[in-house]
Scaffold this active site. Sequence first.
Site, PDB file in Angstrom:
ATOM      1  N   LYS A 117       2.111  -3.201   6.200  1.00  0.00           N
ATOM      2  CA  LYS A 117       2.344  -3.000   4.766  1.00  0.00           C
ATOM      3  C   LYS A 117       3.800  -2.628   4.475  1.00  0.00           C
ATOM      4  O   LYS A 117       4.338  -2.966   3.417  1.00  0.00           O
ATOM      5  CB  LYS A 117       1.387  -1.933   4.225  1.00  0.00           C
ATOM      6  CG  LYS A 117      -0.083  -2.393   4.233  1.00  0.00           C
ATOM      7  CD  LYS A 117      -0.285  -3.646   3.386  1.00  0.00           C
ATOM      8  CE  LYS A 117      -1.746  -4.032   3.227  1.00  0.00           C
ATOM      9  NZ  LYS A 117      -1.931  -5.241   2.410  1.00  0.00           N
TER      10      LYS A 117
ATOM     11  N   TYR B 184      -1.541  -0.969  10.598  1.00  0.00           N
ATOM     12  CA  TYR B 184      -1.677  -1.263   9.161  1.00  0.00           C
ATOM     13  C   TYR B 184      -0.401  -0.845   8.416  1.00  0.00           C
ATOM     14  O   TYR B 184       0.136  -1.608   7.601  1.00  0.00           O
ATOM     15  CB  TYR B 184      -2.894  -0.512   8.613  1.00  0.00           C
ATOM     16  CG  TYR B 184      -3.191  -0.760   7.152  1.00  0.00           C
ATOM     17  CD1 TYR B 184      -3.723  -1.968   6.721  1.00  0.00           C
ATOM     18  CD2 TYR B 184      -2.953   0.234   6.194  1.00  0.00           C
ATOM     19  CE1 TYR B 184      -4.008  -2.190   5.374  1.00  0.00           C
ATOM     20  CE2 TYR B 184      -3.242   0.023   4.854  1.00  0.00           C
ATOM     21  CZ  TYR B 184      -3.770  -1.189   4.447  1.00  0.00           C
ATOM     22  OH  TYR B 184      -4.053  -1.408   3.112  1.00  0.00           O
TER      23      TYR B 184
ATOM     24  N   SER C  45       0.862  -1.181   0.000  1.00  0.00           N
ATOM     25  CA  SER C  45       0.000   0.000   0.000  1.00  0.00           C
ATOM     26  C   SER C  45       0.901   1.234   0.000  1.00  0.00           C
ATOM     27  O   SER C  45       2.087   1.136   0.358  1.00  0.00           O
ATOM     28  CB  SER C  45      -0.868  -0.005   1.274  1.00  0.00           C
ATOM     29  OG  SER C  45      -1.524   1.228   1.446  1.00  0.00           O
TER      30      SER C  45
HETATM   31  P1  NAP Z   1     -11.744  -5.951   0.639  1.00  0.00           P
HETATM   32  O1  NAP Z   1     -12.722  -5.557  -0.389  1.00  0.00           O
HETATM   33  O2  NAP Z   1     -12.141  -5.933   2.075  1.00  0.00           O
HETATM   34  O3  NAP Z   1     -11.178  -7.412   0.278  1.00  0.00           O
HETATM   35  C1  NAP Z   1     -10.306  -8.070   1.150  1.00  0.00           C
HETATM   36  C2  NAP Z   1     -10.221  -9.524   0.749  1.00  0.00           C
HETATM   37  O4  NAP Z   1      -9.311 -10.196   1.653  1.00  0.00           O
HETATM   38  C3  NAP Z   1     -11.558 -10.255   0.874  1.00  0.00           C
HETATM   39  O5  NAP Z   1     -11.648 -11.236  -0.128  1.00  0.00           O
HETATM   40  C4  NAP Z   1     -11.461 -10.889   2.243  1.00  0.00           C
HETATM   41  O6  NAP Z   1     -12.292 -12.027   2.428  1.00  0.00           O
HETATM   42  C5  NAP Z   1     -10.003 -11.303   2.241  1.00  0.00           C
HETATM   43  N1  NAP Z   1      -9.520 -11.570   3.593  1.00  0.00           N
HETATM   44  C6  NAP Z   1      -9.524 -10.750   4.676  1.00  0.00           C
HETATM   45  N2  NAP Z   1      -9.025 -11.380   5.736  1.00  0.00           N
HETATM   46  C7  NAP Z   1      -8.708 -12.632   5.331  1.00  0.00           C
HETATM   47  C8  NAP Z   1      -8.174 -13.774   5.970  1.00  0.00           C
HETATM   48  N3  NAP Z   1      -7.825 -13.757   7.279  1.00  0.00           N
HETATM   49  N4  NAP Z   1      -7.995 -14.894   5.243  1.00  0.00           N
HETATM   50  C9  NAP Z   1      -8.339 -14.941   3.937  1.00  0.00           C
HETATM   51  N5  NAP Z   1      -8.842 -13.899   3.268  1.00  0.00           N
HETATM   52  C10 NAP Z   1      -9.029 -12.763   3.960  1.00  0.00           C
HETATM   53  O7  NAP Z   1     -10.436  -5.039   0.571  1.00  0.00           O
HETATM   54  P2  NAP Z   1      -9.630  -4.369  -0.658  1.00  0.00           P
HETATM   55  O8  NAP Z   1      -9.729  -2.919  -0.471  1.00  0.00           O
HETATM   56  O9  NAP Z   1      -9.986  -4.989  -1.944  1.00  0.00           O
HETATM   57  O10 NAP Z   1      -8.141  -4.776  -0.238  1.00  0.00           O
HETATM   58  C11 NAP Z   1      -7.431  -5.834  -0.861  1.00  0.00           C
HETATM   59  C12 NAP Z   1      -5.959  -5.644  -0.546  1.00  0.00           C
HETATM   60  O11 NAP Z   1      -5.522  -4.385  -1.063  1.00  0.00           O
HETATM   61  C13 NAP Z   1      -5.642  -5.622   0.951  1.00  0.00           C
HETATM   62  O12 NAP Z   1      -4.397  -6.282   1.168  1.00  0.00           O
HETATM   63  C14 NAP Z   1      -5.504  -4.143   1.256  1.00  0.00           C
HETATM   64  O13 NAP Z   1      -4.682  -3.889   2.371  1.00  0.00           O
HETATM   65  C15 NAP Z   1      -4.878  -3.659  -0.033  1.00  0.00           C
HETATM   66  N6  NAP Z   1      -5.026  -2.231  -0.290  1.00  0.00           N
HETATM   67  C16 NAP Z   1      -6.264  -1.677  -0.388  1.00  0.00           C
HETATM   68  C17 NAP Z   1      -6.364  -0.309  -0.631  1.00  0.00           C
HETATM   69  C18 NAP Z   1      -7.696   0.379  -0.752  1.00  0.00           C
HETATM   70  O14 NAP Z   1      -7.708   1.618  -0.769  1.00  0.00           O
HETATM   71  N7  NAP Z   1      -8.810  -0.334  -0.840  1.00  0.00           N
HETATM   72  C19 NAP Z   1      -5.210   0.467  -0.783  1.00  0.00           C
HETATM   73  C20 NAP Z   1      -3.969  -0.153  -0.670  1.00  0.00           C
HETATM   74  C21 NAP Z   1      -3.885  -1.508  -0.434  1.00  0.00           C
HETATM   75  P3  NAP Z   1     -13.725 -11.800   3.184  1.00  0.00           P
HETATM   76  O15 NAP Z   1     -14.462 -10.805   2.334  1.00  0.00           O
HETATM   77  O16 NAP Z   1     -14.337 -13.159   3.219  1.00  0.00           O
HETATM   78  O17 NAP Z   1     -13.382 -11.259   4.542  1.00  0.00           O
END
Ligand code: NAP
Length: 254
Positions: free
Chosen positions: A158, A154, A141
């Site tokens: 990261k 967090y 991130s």
């Molecule tokens: P999201 O929509 O909440 O998706 C997260 C995914 O991870 C879901 O499929 C969730 O499954 C799964 N997950 C969470 N905990 C888990 C566990 N213990 N074991 C297995 N699977 C698990 O979030 P997102 O925004 O798409 O984020 C995806 C990645 O991108 C993350 O690593 C996040 O830190 C990173 N990221 C996001 C952003 C942003 O602005 N959104 C920015 C930078 C980085 P469930 O739905 O079943 O819980």
Amino acid sequence: MRGLIGKRVLVSGGSSGIGLAAARRFLDEGCRVFVSGLDPAEVQAAVTALHPFGDITGQAFDVSHEPDVSALVTAAVDALGGIDVLANNAGIAWREPFLEITPEHFDRMLAVNLRGMFLVAQAVGRHMVDRGGGVIVNMSSTNGIAGEEDYAHYNASKGGVLLLGKTMAVELGRHGIRVNTLCPGYIRTPLNASIAGAMSDGDFESDYIANRIPLGRAGLAEEVAAAYAFLASDDAAFVHGAELVVDGGQLAVM
Ligand code: NAP
């Protein structure tokens, strides 16, 4: 993107947000995809939704639980016949002031975002060494590069992912495994919706965007999915040990 047709891709956290968009993008590129997530109903919903677009299977596993990770990699290898590409994407986030973070909360954040990413990468890395190569893209991130307030746990997780990826690149390159790291900024996903929804200030997102993102909008999950596809493809054949920032210019702001 070159070289993706027929590739077998495991997307952890592929049931929601960025991972779901990445699964769709890999299907559109002609890949075969296995998605995982924590909630079995969410994983099944993702598989059902993506079914019209290609060869998709999936199963729920907890990446913070070591036996689950072994089972995840075995299930993906069984379903796909092998793993060519890992989108190591699963993660969690919530806001909490540094002085209020409990050891339990710190441990949970690190257990999923850093230890979970390590466990999945190591299990898939061993498989890729045996089969003679592959591509791993870890999800960090902009919070792994700069310290956003109320995200110390967090940010620490990261930041750890960034150096985990660089060290993996140093050690795994000789096995034909390319390793890179994605650093998205503010992307509109269920994760951010739940964080913004938990804020008392209803204008959180518009204020955040206006003050911090030069392109003037939140990123889309599909725009991060495109970066996953690029790093996984032969178009990135000499990109290794790098981080790719996808943030609308956020890190350029002083
Ligand atoms: P999201 O929509 O909440 O998706 C997260 C995914 O991870 C879901 O499929 C969730 O499954 C799964 N997950 C969470 N905990 C888990 C566990 N213990 N074991 C297995 N699977 C698990 O979030 P997102 O925004 O798409 O984020 C995806 C990645 O991108 C993350 O690593 C996040 O830190 C990173 N990221 C996001 C952003 C942003 O602005 N959104 C920015 C930078 C980085 P469930 O739905 O079943 O819980």
